[in-house]
Design a protein around this motif. Structure first.
Motif, PDB file in Angstrom:
ATOM      1  N   SER A   1       0.841  -1.198   0.000  1.00  0.00           N
ATOM      2  CA  SER A   1       0.000   0.000   0.000  1.00  0.00           C
ATOM      3  C   SER A   1       0.874   1.246   0.000  1.00  0.00           C
ATOM      4  CB  SER A   1      -0.883   0.040   1.250  1.00  0.00           C
ATOM      5  OG  SER A   1      -1.749  -1.066   1.287  1.00  0.00           O
TER       6      SER A   1
ATOM      7  N   GLN B   1       0.518   5.807  -0.445  1.00  0.00           N
ATOM      8  CA  GLN B   1      -0.332   6.983  -0.644  1.00  0.00           C
ATOM      9  C   GLN B   1       0.554   8.176  -0.945  1.00  0.00           C
ATOM     10  OE1 GLN B   1      -2.249   6.459   3.143  1.00  0.00           O
ATOM     11  NE2 GLN B   1      -1.191   8.169   4.082  1.00  0.00           N
TER      12      GLN B   1
ATOM     13  N   GLN C   1       0.452  12.421  -1.175  1.00  0.00           N
ATOM     14  CA  GLN C   1      -0.243  13.687  -0.933  1.00  0.00           C
ATOM     15  C   GLN C   1       0.333  14.735  -1.859  1.00  0.00           C
ATOM     16  OE1 GLN C   1      -1.028  15.561   2.757  1.00  0.00           O
ATOM     17  NE2 GLN C   1      -0.863  13.707   3.983  1.00  0.00           N
TER      18      GLN C   1
ATOM     19  N   LEU D   1       5.384  16.758  -3.435  1.00  0.00           N
ATOM     20  CA  LEU D   1       4.654  15.516  -3.184  1.00  0.00           C
ATOM     21  C   LEU D   1       5.224  14.810  -1.967  1.00  0.00           C
ATOM     22  CD1 LEU D   1       4.810  14.547  -6.925  1.00  0.00           C
ATOM     23  CD2 LEU D   1       2.717  15.182  -5.723  1.00  0.00           C
ATOM     24  N   SER D   2       4.336  14.313  -1.122  1.00  0.00           N
ATOM     25  CA  SER D   2       4.750  13.527   0.036  1.00  0.00           C
ATOM     26  C   SER D   2       4.238  12.105  -0.165  1.00  0.00           C
ATOM     27  CB  SER D   2       4.170  14.120   1.325  1.00  0.00           C
ATOM     28  OG  SER D   2       4.701  15.410   1.536  1.00  0.00           O
TER      29      SER D   2
ATOM     30  N   MET E   1       4.112   8.175   0.942  1.00  0.00           N
ATOM     31  CA  MET E   1       4.303   7.280   2.080  1.00  0.00           C
ATOM     32  C   MET E   1       3.971   5.857   1.650  1.00  0.00           C
ATOM     33  SD  MET E   1       2.434   7.290   5.783  1.00  0.00           S
ATOM     34  CE  MET E   1       3.357   8.644   6.470  1.00  0.00           C
TER      35      MET E   1
ATOM     36  N   HIS F   1       9.110  13.690  -1.516  1.00  0.00           N
ATOM     37  CA  HIS F   1       9.703  13.190  -0.285  1.00  0.00           C
ATOM     38  C   HIS F   1       9.031  11.873   0.069  1.00  0.00           C
ATOM     39  CE1 HIS F   1      10.798  12.631   3.911  1.00  0.00           C
ATOM     40  NE2 HIS F   1      11.868  13.327   3.592  1.00  0.00           N
TER      41      HIS F   1
ATOM     42  N   ASP G   1       3.919   4.240   9.699  1.00  0.00           N
ATOM     43  CA  ASP G   1       3.665   3.232  10.722  1.00  0.00           C
ATOM     44  C   ASP G   1       2.381   2.493  10.381  1.00  0.00           C
ATOM     45  OD1 ASP G   1       1.324   4.551  11.911  1.00  0.00           O
ATOM     46  OD2 ASP G   1       2.755   6.038  12.622  1.00  0.00           O
TER      47      ASP G   1
ATOM     48  N   SER H   1      -0.736   4.634   9.733  1.00  0.00           N
ATOM     49  CA  SER H   1      -0.708   5.767   8.810  1.00  0.00           C
ATOM     50  C   SER H   1      -0.906   5.348   7.363  1.00  0.00           C
ATOM     51  CB  SER H   1       0.627   6.489   8.926  1.00  0.00           C
ATOM     52  OG  SER H   1       0.824   6.931  10.238  1.00  0.00           O
ATOM     53  N   VAL H   2      -0.709   4.098   7.083  1.00  0.00           N
ATOM     54  CA  VAL H   2      -0.713   3.661   5.686  1.00  0.00           C
ATOM     55  C   VAL H   2      -1.340   2.272   5.647  1.00  0.00           C
ATOM     56  CG1 VAL H   2       1.644   2.734   5.836  1.00  0.00           C
ATOM     57  CG2 VAL H   2       0.806   3.544   3.646  1.00  0.00           C
ATOM     58  N   GLY H   3      -1.754   1.857   4.473  1.00  0.00           N
ATOM     59  CA  GLY H   3      -2.460   0.593   4.350  1.00  0.00           C
ATOM     60  C   GLY H   3      -1.568  -0.614   4.587  1.00  0.00           C
TER      61      GLY H   3
ATOM     62  N   LYS I   1      -4.198   6.968  -3.631  1.00  0.00           N
ATOM     63  CA  LYS I   1      -4.054   5.730  -2.878  1.00  0.00           C
ATOM     64  C   LYS I   1      -3.730   4.614  -3.856  1.00  0.00           C
ATOM     65  CE  LYS I   1      -7.542   3.576  -0.886  1.00  0.00           C
ATOM     66  NZ  LYS I   1      -8.841   3.378  -0.222  1.00  0.00           N
TER      67      LYS I   1
END
Lengths: 753, 753
Positions: free
Chosen positions: B461, B463, B465, B472-473, B475, B504, B509, B512-514, B594
């Motif tokens: 997973s 994502q 932003q 762009l962020s 994760m 970046h 954790d 915070s993410v899938g 996503k």
């Protein structure tokens, strides 16, 4: 979504999810967070309220063993354009000068330099070795003085903005706001009652328990991480990005637990200095304010001078003329605009002409404080309303009802109200024992006042993960000031049809969850509640699609209830929530619902407070005997917390009305401790009774309105009206402290004599 | 998505995003993380390889000032059903016993108890005060011994699983794997060449630089947070949830920087103990292993005994019979199944009958080690192949080409291969100077071997932003073992058409993410790369919709290129990426793309290594003169890192082949330091040359294949073949250490004499 009748979780009293961690000391607040190798930062502050900084020499401080970095204004990039701050906006260039003084110190407490050392004591010692050459200037001590043409200028490049024009000469008046409607001069001529008075209020502090605190780390590649106790992580990030002129993806802000904010923890103060100290030292840097620094150098609420002339034609409030002067402190941005709206919001007024002045003085720059600007404005207006009702010999509640706004009426800014509950609130007051049971005894009196707050909406983001065991992990971008994690837990549980303990809620950092505006403006339950509803529904929709694939029907043929996804009209065909959750990882992948809200209609808040007081004629002390807060909350997701907000707001308003004020001596604050700056304690207050009225808001999934701010709006007006009833003397200055009340009683006695 | 020709970022060499933080010491590894008030945990380990634990008395340890908690097996819930671990699966009930011994100590180093104290020294001292009554049992020292009917039993409830049947008597053989195809006995009768040999390899360690380390905190409400250096945060969470029998939303795992894993940091060891110590003490607990603990008590690679009989008919590899015995250590779960696949994968074989034995012994339970099980299997098979080629006087590359698999051929598990590049790899070898330039000199020889690895896909997973300034962020849920943050940065930048510095990347954790599976199985660039592609495309699709709304067209009429969203066929109508980014907060809200991947086709990896050696006849030392690794990588997103993986895998394989081994003395490890456990250093190795071959994978957006594991598969086989060529002596045991080589040379001399 459940119907109102089917609601199982929301609308019920719930225990705060963070209660246990807070009472056992496990919650990590700003000062609790630490990293190995952390340096401690301390701030050198100006002793002068107004002075030119001719030279700063920190070479001796830097030579102290253990001192790793010193920063001054010279270390920061020149600020660009734009504004920052989630509630009271501030220009970026002003923010830069607020964070650390450039050429001038503009208030006593203004940061001049900051030191990072291996322990806080060394850092403090090093502050003493920084040599600053000041040229001391006469201070502007208040807004009235500051508005005089001969007043010292804080900034010779500051001009007055008024009606789109810029003044020809520099001035301490930053902005003049104008509201005008109808023909005021003609209207006053038609009035049967005209009353004109002046009101004055003092600078007050939000009085949050936890002082500002943060830690910052700049990585080798320049990536900045800040751990801070603030009202908005994205807001902190935005300000740092603007101040340090960095790409947005190079700043990450991690929210820590927060011990109260009330609008005072929105502007970055320490954070910017901590980042720069970390950058210069290459080490993590932690900074924690003392209580004295909090009172002297954060952002209190504006002192105000308000002149109001109001006229009644028949029984209608027909004309209002006003002048609202708000002291912004060292940089522009007082909440005077909001003050105008709050004062006039609850009333239908055909003719008005109101001016608002935003004036800079040599004091700490004000920040938002719960319904920013509202308490002084309502104090003035609600005093006027009682004076008018009295002049007409009319019941003050009845006067408010006849002149109160309803759906379709215009706000002061000429926008029409959508669905609002002022009428319902006042009707409840009218029929309530707190208003009807007679109050007997000498020096006793009862007062009432209305309160209004528009409430903010802004942007909110939430995401909910469906775990493989069917539990839910909810993350929002909103710092929890007031128990909103619990509210969000309830909303998520409601949507999924599970008990709240199945939902764990956390507040994400700025990289883990979508952009979310500051926790403020009474917006979180309304706006973030909608986002959590949408995130939950998004996850359920994804699961409906998976159920549909499995059951070989279309997603729209699936309904979700009681933990089962069933084919409509063929309930034998079903798949359980748990089964879909279990197979999510290796099947169609994780299920993460996303909810974003950026456009909601306003959900205005109205309140009315009724208070009984007894005044001690010997000392002038006002004792609060009974207090009842009435409020339209739209829908109370967690009634316990809604009541807590009503009680907390009333308590702060009582403090503002009766005891709290900054005491100044030529620009120096003389009561910078919580012993001398007197907030009400539990011993000073009766139980604040609460009456919840639920008139659903026009927008949002549950009819919820924000509840946090409006309870601080009516108290000062209600208390002034009660004191007037109790003593026959009306006080035109806040706080109505024993000395002011005693003086008023004596002045009255003198007049009679 | 860009076409291959248009690619601007991927396929180019990029600097690792984490390089600067790592070299400056700013990266936070397991042992760097700390919280205020942290306790330090230490583990009491069994000195015996096999013993009954009759009694544990820790009262004296608990009485030591500074000791805050002691845990033993009795503190943990009884384990439920299920398996855990991202690569080599382990039963939950076995994992519980591995984490802390229940009734028996099963290897020297097996945790018996753990202590948390205010500093590590007190904790260590307290370990000495824990009294354990052991009944010492004879150990099972290796798999061959363990398979004997009279061998001591590690677990009297362990029965052999074979062909769906359970053995009638308990056994140390946990599982027997079977692969059968064609008629093997008949096939061998038809062969012109039949060769049968036995091979043996030793237990080896992954040799990651960073020892295991973690911190754990149990909140007042039971919520657990674990900060750890592991290969998979969700994997750690899953194991803790299973072991501690908790709801999934009550465990949060935060990944820290990791200093190497190679498969050895998948199973929770310290984490479970740290959590329980935190729960008992109410304080955060940190645990860090010593190097001795790492070698003695984590999870090394399996020792093996392999018997192979291979037959050639004409020039076709026609029949294979084999017995693969893998030593699992104290609990079942060796990679014997993968070993069978790796051995047989590169070859079309019509007739095979292969058995694999998973056998428990009194050693640390093995874990995955880079292409788990592959190196010993390929060592045996590639030695056989050279023996066959030699017997037929055929060039060994030519023999491999003629018998090599291509698309449509069957894997050992009878699944057909999709697009693969073995042929292309071997053709490249055939034409390459490293294979063609003659090697001259006495005791010099050149060897070649193929390697195969299926590669994993699993769930990933990501994502992304879009920040308001257009940065762009990104994760992802995948721990970065090998530089994958950089790869993901490249992919995201490619999709958005920006330079990589605009992106970046961070590792989120578990909240915070899938859900994301473990970083292992060469799967991240392939699977997570696809997820990042999808997340980027999802964000771009959202922006297309917003552009379409603004330009009043349909989203499908919008195309995105060069930072502009333009109406197809009407490019004057456009809106910039930056404008949409800027207005995202207050307009339509944040933009978060996503990407989830849970179903991808395999992307098998093939490699061939060519090595030149010189053997010192006086000492037996094998010097590696030249080494070239050829590999089909599908598409090299970052060629520098791909080469690094090829070089790193080859280096580890060379260590396995020549110097590394666990030296045992009745179940006690005698070389538990990195001085005595001899990994190759830079001085031992030549520059490893790399030849990248790009045969695009069938699935995924760029043709990428995993690259990390297959480079460790061929080295031992290639070196054995080179040593045989150099000396005329073939070694049937790894490592081909100086003493083994010298003995083989002397034995040969004796035979001749």
């Amino acid at each position: 979504m459940t119907t109102v009748a089917e609601r199982k979780v929301i609308g019920k009293r719930a225990t705060k999810v963070d209660a246990l961690d807070r009472v056992t000391g496990k919650a990590v607040f700003g000062a609790d967070f630490a990293m190995p190798g952390t340096l401690h930062g301390k701030v050198l502050r100006s002793p002068h309220p107004h002075a030119i900084i001719k030279k700063i020499d920190y070479s001796k401080a830097l030579a102290v063993p253990g001192v790793k970095a010193v920063v001054t204004s010279a270390d920061f990039p020149i600020a660009g354009a734009g504004t920052a701050g989630g509630e009271l906006l501030i220009n970026i260039s002003d923010l830069r000068r607020l964070v650390v003084a450039e050429d001038k110190a503009l208030f006593a407490g203004h940061p001049i330099a900051a030191v990072a050392a291996t322990n806080p004591h060394i850092a403090e010692q090093a502050l003493d070795l920084i040599q600053v050459d000041y040229e001391v200037l006469p201070p502007v001590e208040n807004a009235i003085q500051g508005m005089q043409p001969q007043a010292p200028l804080l900034d010779s490049n500051r001009y007055t903005q008024s009606l789109g024009e810029k003044s020809s000469k520099p001035s301490n008046i930053a902005t003049i706001h104008h509201l005008e409607r109808g023909d005021v001069d003609k209207a006053f001529q038609e009035c049967n009652v005209v009353i004109e008075r002046r009101y004055e209020t003092q600078m007050v502090h939000q009085g949050y328990i936890e002082p500002q605190a943060c830690s910052a780390l700049v990585d080798a590649d320049g990536k900045i991480t800040v751990w801070t106790t603030s009202q908005g992580s994205f807001n902190v990030k935005g300000q740092l990005v603007a101040l340090l002129q960095l790409p947005q993806n190079m700043v990450k802000v991690v929210p820590l637990e927060i011990g109260g904010g009330f609008g005072g923890k929105i502007i970055v103060m320490l954070e910017t200095l901590a980042v720069m100290l970390s950058k210069k030292s290459g080490r993590p840097v932690k900074m924690v304010m003392s209580r004295e620094e909090v009172l002297k150098a954060t952002g209190p609420g504006s002192p105000t001078y308000i002149k109001l002339k109001t006229g009644v034609k028949g029984d209608r409030l027909y004309a209002v003329e006003g002048e609202f002067i708000y002291d912004a402190g060292a940089f522009p941005g007082s909440p005077v605009g909001a003050g105008l709206n709050v004062a006039l919001g609850p009333y239908k007024v055909e003719n008005m002409r109101v001016k608002g002045y935003d004036v800079v003085t040599n004091k700490p720059r004000v920040q938002a404080y719960r319904a920013p600007g509202g308490t002084p404005a309502a104090y003035a207006m609600e005093s006027q309303v009682d004076l008018m009702a009295e002049a007409m010999d009319m019941d003050p509640v009845e006067f408010r009802l006849r002149n109160g706004v309803q759906e379709g009426d215009l706000m002061a800014n000429n926008q029409p109200f959508n669905r609002i509950g002022l009428k319902e609130v006042l009707e409840r007051v009218k029929s309530h024992p707190s208003w009807n049971i007679p109050i007997n005894g000498k020096y006793r009196g009862r007062g009432v006042a209305s309160g209004f707050w528009t409430g903010a909406q802004l942007t909110s983001s939430a995401q909910v993960q469906v775990n493989a065991d069917g539990t839910l992990s909810l993350m929002t971008g909103a710092v929890d000031l007031t128990g909103t994690r619990t509210t969000m837990q309830q909303i998520c549980a409601e949507e999924f049809g599970v008990t709240p303990d199945k939902v764990h809620v956390s507040v994400g950092d700025t990289e883990s969850v979508g952009y979310t505006d500051v926790s403020g403006g009474s917006r979180i339950t309304y706006s973030m509640g909608t986002a959590v509803n949408r995130a939950s529904q998004d996850a359920i929709a994804q699961m409906k699609q998976r159920a549909a694939n499995q059951l070989k029907v279309n997603a729209e043929d699936i309904e979700f209830a009681d933990g089962w996804f069933r084919v409509k009209g063929d309930p034998e065909k079903e798949v359980s929530f748990l089964e879909l959750a279990r197979t999510s990882r290796r099947g169609d992948g994780p299920i993460i619902g996303k909810g974003v809200v950026s456009k909601l209609a306003p959900a205005p808040e109205f309140a009315a407070h009724v208070v009984d007081v007894e005044v001690d004629p010997e000392t002038g002390k006002v004792n609060v005997l009974n207090y009842t807060a009435f409020q339209d909350v739209g829908f109370a997701v967690n009634p316990t917390q809604v009541e807590g907000q009503m009680q907390g707001g009333a308590s702060q308003g009582i403090g503002w009305a009766l005891t709290e004020e900054y005491v100044w001596d030529k620009g120096i604050l003389r009561n910078a401790t919580l012993l001398d700056y007197r907030m009400p304690t539990a011993l000073d207050l009766p139980m604040i009774n609460t009456e919840i009225i639920e008139v659903p808001a026009s927008d949002g999934p549950y009819g919820v309105r924000g509840v946090g701010e409006v309870p601080i709006v009516p108290p000062a007006g209600a208390l002034a009206n009660a004191v007037a009833k109790a003593t026959g003397v009306r006080l035109y200055q806040l706080p109505m402290s024993p000395e002011r009340v005693l003086k008023a009683l004596r002045d009255k006695a003198k007049d009679k004599a």
